[in-house]
Design a protein around this motif. Structure first.
Motif, PDB file in Angstrom:
ATOM      1  N   CYS A 166       0.906   9.675  -5.284  1.00  0.00           N
ATOM      2  CA  CYS A 166       1.141  11.047  -4.802  1.00  0.00           C
ATOM      3  C   CYS A 166       2.083  11.798  -5.731  1.00  0.00           C
ATOM      4  CB  CYS A 166       1.712  11.025  -3.394  1.00  0.00           C
ATOM      5  SG  CYS A 166       0.482  10.677  -2.125  1.00  0.00           S
ATOM      6  N   TRP A 188      -6.972  -0.985   1.537  1.00  0.00           N
ATOM      7  CA  TRP A 188      -7.203  -1.485   2.893  1.00  0.00           C
ATOM      8  C   TRP A 188      -8.313  -2.537   2.889  1.00  0.00           C
ATOM      9  CZ3 TRP A 188      -4.332  -1.817   6.862  1.00  0.00           C
ATOM     10  CH2 TRP A 188      -3.390  -0.848   7.172  1.00  0.00           C
ATOM     11  N   ASP A 234      -6.557   4.250  -1.462  1.00  0.00           N
ATOM     12  CA  ASP A 234      -6.057   3.731  -0.184  1.00  0.00           C
ATOM     13  C   ASP A 234      -7.136   2.927   0.529  1.00  0.00           C
ATOM     14  OD1 ASP A 234      -4.032   3.403   1.751  1.00  0.00           O
ATOM     15  OD2 ASP A 234      -4.760   5.118   2.899  1.00  0.00           O
ATOM     16  N   ILE A 261      -6.615   9.969  -3.879  1.00  0.00           N
ATOM     17  CA  ILE A 261      -5.650   9.047  -3.286  1.00  0.00           C
ATOM     18  C   ILE A 261      -6.305   8.255  -2.164  1.00  0.00           C
ATOM     19  CG2 ILE A 261      -3.523   8.920  -1.920  1.00  0.00           C
ATOM     20  CD1 ILE A 261      -2.475  11.237  -3.636  1.00  0.00           C
ATOM     21  N   ALA A 262      -7.105   8.920  -1.341  1.00  0.00           N
ATOM     22  CA  ALA A 262      -7.769   8.240  -0.233  1.00  0.00           C
ATOM     23  C   ALA A 262      -8.694   7.140  -0.739  1.00  0.00           C
ATOM     24  CB  ALA A 262      -8.550   9.245   0.605  1.00  0.00           C
ATOM     25  N   ILE A 288       0.721   4.157  -2.838  1.00  0.00           N
ATOM     26  CA  ILE A 288       0.255   5.509  -2.519  1.00  0.00           C
ATOM     27  C   ILE A 288       1.354   6.533  -2.799  1.00  0.00           C
ATOM     28  CG2 ILE A 288      -0.563   7.022  -0.663  1.00  0.00           C
ATOM     29  CD1 ILE A 288      -2.628   4.893  -1.776  1.00  0.00           C
ATOM     30  N   ARG A 320       0.807  -1.219   0.000  1.00  0.00           N
ATOM     31  CA  ARG A 320       0.000   0.000   0.000  1.00  0.00           C
ATOM     32  C   ARG A 320       0.839   1.267   0.000  1.00  0.00           C
ATOM     33  NH1 ARG A 320      -1.097   0.835   4.203  1.00  0.00           N
ATOM     34  NH2 ARG A 320      -2.122   2.817   3.920  1.00  0.00           N
ATOM     35  N   GLU A 321       1.809   1.346   0.885  1.00  0.00           N
ATOM     36  CA  GLU A 321       2.604   2.571   1.012  1.00  0.00           C
ATOM     37  C   GLU A 321       3.340   2.888  -0.285  1.00  0.00           C
ATOM     38  OE1 GLU A 321       2.649   4.879   3.393  1.00  0.00           O
ATOM     39  OE2 GLU A 321       1.139   3.728   4.478  1.00  0.00           O
TER      40      GLU A 321
END
Length: 185
Positions: free
Chosen positions: A80, A102, A98, A94-95, A76, A72-73
């Motif tokens: 970004c 999740w 994310d 982006i959220a 993202i 995930r990181e």
């Protein structure tokens, strides 16, 4: 495990408490192992944000396809780079990705997300309804909006403040709070 497909669907939903319509974007992220992560963008304000999120999802598709959803990181961070490299910032886009990632992680590990984030912190969650300057542009309109959402069953209201939320200055923020406080007690 790899992401194999992204589906984006623009939707318009009625808001019972307001008697208005809200634009959102639903996304699904599919994996080669049959898992599907779901998320929605939340309300797309101002006008055009829904289209912008749909466009960004298309732009991001080559970055997402083939990626391991458990990273995930890394994903993202790559997304970004598109937004903070001389382009407009759009955190809801982006959220949304994310949240869908999740959702995938929870399904993969067969755990609720709160458990993966450290466990339950409250037995009962409180929902805040956010009043912004995007729809209600005057203190009176914000007070009226607050009354409507309370009548619709919402028990907690938050007023957005500052120029990013349609307020020209601190005096306008104070006037908004006063008007809402007077209306709802």
């Amino acid at each position: 495990m790899k992401i194999t497909k992204i589906e984006c669907t623009p939707c318009t939903m009625p808001r019972k408490s307001e008697g208005t319509l809200t634009n959102i974007v639903l996304i699904k992220i599919f994996t080669d192992e049959g898992f599907v992560g779901f998320a929605d963008s939340g309300a797309c304000y101002p006008e055009g944000v829904q289209d912008l999120i749909m466009t960004l999802m298309k732009v991001w598709e080559p970055t997402l396809i083939g990626a391991n959803p458990l990273n995930r990181e890394l994903i993202i961070t790559k997304l970004c780079a598109y937004l903070y490299n001389d382009m407009v910032t759009l955190p809801p886009a982006i959220a949304t990705v994310d949240f869908a990632l999740w959702d995938l992680v929870g399904k993969i590990y067969k755990q609720p997300i709160y458990q993966l984030l450290g466990g339950k912190a409250n037995d009962k969650l409180k929902y805040n309804y956010f009043i912004t300057g995007h729809k209600s542009t005057t203190p009176e309109a914000r007070a009226e909006e607050a009354l409507k959402v309370l009548a619709g069953g919402c028990k907690s209201i938050a007023l957005k403040a500052g120029p990013n939320w349609g307020n020209p200055d601190m005096a306008a923020d104070v006037a908004n709070v006063r008007a809402v406080r007077k209306a709802i007690g």
